[in-house]
Design a protein around this motif. Structure first.
Motif, mmCIF file in Angstrom:
data_model
loop_
_atom_site.group_PDB
_atom_site.id
_atom_site.type_symbol
_atom_site.label_atom_id
_atom_site.label_comp_id
_atom_site.label_asym_id
_atom_site.label_seq_id
_atom_site.Cartn_x
_atom_site.Cartn_y
_atom_site.Cartn_z
ATOM 1 N N ALA A 184 4.980 6.394 17.796
ATOM 2 C CA ALA A 184 5.809 5.054 17.346
ATOM 3 C C ALA A 184 6.393 5.249 15.807
ATOM 4 C CB ALA A 184 4.965 4.119 17.561
ATOM 5 N N LYS A 185 5.513 5.861 15.032
ATOM 6 C CA LYS A 185 6.232 5.497 13.925
ATOM 7 C C LYS A 185 7.199 6.589 13.319
ATOM 8 C CE LYS A 185 2.114 8.290 11.715
ATOM 9 N NZ LYS A 185 0.743 8.129 10.839
ATOM 10 N N VAL A 186 6.947 7.986 13.891
ATOM 11 C CA VAL A 186 8.072 9.051 13.703
ATOM 12 C C VAL A 186 9.194 8.705 14.002
ATOM 13 C CG1 VAL A 186 8.444 11.413 14.197
ATOM 14 C CG2 VAL A 186 5.942 10.971 13.588
ATOM 15 N N GLN A 187 9.336 7.936 15.338
ATOM 16 C CA GLN A 187 10.507 7.547 15.964
ATOM 17 C C GLN A 187 11.083 6.162 15.559
ATOM 18 O OE1 GLN A 187 10.995 9.653 20.093
ATOM 19 N NE2 GLN A 187 8.727 8.989 19.975
ATOM 20 N N TRP A 188 10.213 5.414 14.812
ATOM 21 C CA TRP A 188 10.396 4.158 14.291
ATOM 22 C C TRP A 188 10.604 3.139 15.272
ATOM 23 C CZ3 TRP A 188 10.300 3.997 9.152
ATOM 24 C CH2 TRP A 188 10.509 5.320 8.404
ATOM 25 N N ASN A 189 9.896 3.160 16.353
ATOM 26 C CA ASN A 189 10.038 2.412 17.654
ATOM 27 C C ASN A 189 8.692 2.273 18.377
ATOM 28 O OD1 ASN A 189 10.897 1.090 19.831
ATOM 29 N ND2 ASN A 189 12.866 2.233 19.865
ATOM 30 N N LEU A 199 4.846 12.776 21.249
ATOM 31 C CA LEU A 199 4.692 13.461 19.976
ATOM 32 C C LEU A 199 2.996 13.642 19.861
ATOM 33 C CD1 LEU A 199 6.919 12.136 17.447
ATOM 34 C CD2 LEU A 199 7.325 13.961 19.180
ATOM 35 N N SER A 200 2.705 14.846 19.376
ATOM 36 C CA SER A 200 1.170 15.269 19.002
ATOM 37 C C SER A 200 0.972 15.019 17.633
ATOM 38 C CB SER A 200 0.776 16.540 19.330
ATOM 39 O OG SER A 200 1.572 17.725 18.376
ATOM 40 N N ASP A 201 -0.068 15.164 16.850
ATOM 41 C CA ASP A 201 -0.387 14.709 15.655
ATOM 42 C C ASP A 201 -0.020 15.940 14.755
ATOM 43 O OD1 ASP A 201 -2.291 16.365 16.418
ATOM 44 O OD2 ASP A 201 -3.869 15.379 15.232
ATOM 45 N N GLN A 202 0.756 17.069 15.327
ATOM 46 C CA GLN A 202 1.208 18.236 14.795
ATOM 47 C C GLN A 202 2.684 18.159 14.445
ATOM 48 O OE1 GLN A 202 -1.181 20.819 13.963
ATOM 49 N NE2 GLN A 202 -2.367 18.957 14.663
ATOM 50 N N GLY A 203 3.370 16.913 14.841
ATOM 51 C CA GLY A 203 4.620 16.914 14.768
ATOM 52 C C GLY A 203 5.547 17.628 15.748
ATOM 53 N N ARG A 204 4.687 17.933 16.950
ATOM 54 C CA ARG A 204 5.533 18.451 18.142
ATOM 55 C C ARG A 204 5.643 17.657 19.211
ATOM 56 N NH1 ARG A 204 2.637 23.427 15.695
ATOM 57 N NH2 ARG A 204 0.787 22.954 16.781
ATOM 58 N N ARG A 213 13.801 17.425 14.254
ATOM 59 C CA ARG A 213 12.869 18.036 13.600
ATOM 60 C C ARG A 213 11.537 18.437 14.600
ATOM 61 N NH1 ARG A 213 12.076 21.479 9.324
ATOM 62 N NH2 ARG A 213 9.988 21.466 8.930
ATOM 63 N N ALA A 214 11.246 17.261 15.455
ATOM 64 C CA ALA A 214 10.061 17.555 16.294
ATOM 65 C C ALA A 214 10.265 18.648 17.356
ATOM 66 C CB ALA A 214 9.510 16.237 17.088
ATOM 67 N N PHE A 215 11.377 18.846 17.563
ATOM 68 C CA PHE A 215 11.855 19.812 18.721
ATOM 69 C C PHE A 215 12.061 21.586 18.002
ATOM 70 C CE2 PHE A 215 13.852 16.813 21.737
ATOM 71 C CZ PHE A 215 13.267 17.155 22.798
ATOM 72 N N LEU A 216 12.327 21.338 16.508
ATOM 73 C CA LEU A 216 12.356 22.482 15.937
ATOM 74 C C LEU A 216 10.889 23.035 15.562
ATOM 75 C CD1 LEU A 216 15.256 21.856 13.285
ATOM 76 C CD2 LEU A 216 15.251 23.614 15.219
ATOM 77 N N ASN A 217 10.197 22.111 15.394
ATOM 78 C CA ASN A 217 8.433 22.469 15.146
ATOM 79 C C ASN A 217 7.965 23.083 16.316
ATOM 80 O OD1 ASN A 217 8.881 21.334 12.438
ATOM 81 N ND2 ASN A 217 7.840 19.373 13.192
ATOM 82 N N THR A 218 8.423 22.499 17.445
ATOM 83 C CA THR A 218 7.862 22.977 18.719
ATOM 84 C C THR A 218 8.337 24.294 19.334
ATOM 85 O OG1 THR A 218 7.908 20.665 19.692
ATOM 86 C CG2 THR A 218 7.814 22.060 21.313
ATOM 87 N N ALA A 219 9.943 24.525 18.837
ATOM 88 C CA ALA A 219 10.442 25.691 19.419
ATOM 89 C C ALA A 219 9.950 26.832 18.514
ATOM 90 C CB ALA A 219 11.879 25.772 19.210
#
Length: 286
Positions: free
Chosen positions: A107-112, A122-127, A271-277
């Protein structure tokens, strides 16, 4: 040695008793009865093998649960045929269950706090664990979690997983155990098909279902362990334990990559996708 027959039972040369066909009082009768059920269908059950090139096909009854390990890129479609399903969902990275769904960060990372098509889980690892690529419901909940045994006992008289009104957390414990996970591994879950809204004063209001026939499709962005409990939302005001069937279907697909519109929908998502990749590439998965 002669065989003697008396009534419906017969004694074999080995001295074992078996009832006549159609009875289940012995191992022989139970075996014959079980084999006679081959091909029988119930309203809620897995379909094995899954039809039409699917990886997973199952209907989960109200008060039931299911679970599956899914490969990266798998598309998981959940359907509420009656308008009464409530799919409580937990996601773990398969083989690395300490990375798991974090509803607060989602919720908070996506402001929604309101999920819909284009949102990421999302996970708590930002992925990214999964992306929500289609949604005809729009009635979901990231805030309240699932039901508990204590609340269900107070409300319905029973919260045990084998009882008449199973609690979602109790069902999650059973599903988790099938993957080597313990109760301490279970974070707050999200709910699909039964929504809530947050009022200006901070109160959470239950808004229920969008009606029958709605569906949600999730894309696995990492290899996932999926746990599902289909139980009433904890804020559902109906006095009776009310939960309809949930249809589950999964197909092989491809994970989101650069160039996909979803990749660049928001700066936070990118950013979350980049972290995941970066993480998957380092592990030789991407």
């Amino acid at each position: 040695m002669a065989t003697r027959t008396s009534g419906t039972a017969r004694t074999t040369r080995a001295g074992r008793a078996a009832k006549a066909p159609g009875t289940t009082g012995t191992a022989f009768g139970a075996r014959d009865h079980a084999r006679a059920q081959e091909g029988a269908r119930a309203d809620a059950m897995p379909i094995v093998p899954a039809p039409d090139g699917m990886l997973w096909a199952e209907t989960v009854a109200g008060g039931g649960y299911t679970h599956k390990a899914l490969a990266r890129g798998t598309e998981l479609r959940l359907t509420d045929p009656t308008g009464n399903a409530c799919a409580h969902l937990l996601l773990f990275v398969d083989g690395r269950p300490w990375e798991r769904l974090n509803t607060a960060d989602t919720a908070k990372v996506q402001w929604n706090a309101y999920l819909g098509a284009g949102h990421l889980l999302l996970s708590d690892q930002g992925r990214v664990l999964a992306s929500l690529i289609a949604d005809t419901s729009g009635r979901h909940d990231l805030l309240c979690g699932t039901s508990t045994a204590v609340r269900n006992r107070a409300r319905y008289g029973d919260g045990s997983p084998q009882g008449s009104s199973p609690a979602g957390r109790e069902l999650f414990k059973l599903a988790a155990a099938k993957h080597g996970l313990a109760p301490r591994d279970l974070p707050p879950s999200l709910s699909l098909f039964q929504g809530v809204s947050v009022e200006p004063d901070g109160a959470v209001e239950f808004i229920g279902s969008a009606g029958p026939g709605t569906a949600v499709t999730l894309r696995a962005e990492q290899p996932l362990t999926v746990l599902l409990a289909n139980v009433p939302h904890p804020l559902d005001p109906r006095p009776a334990y009310t939960c309809g069937p949930l249809e589950v279907r999964a197909r092989a697909g491809a994970a989101t990559g650069p160039g996909d519109p979803l990749w660049d929908t928001t700066p936070e998502g990118r950013r979350a996708f980049l972290n995941t990749a970066e993480h998957l590439t380092a592990r030789g998965i991407a």
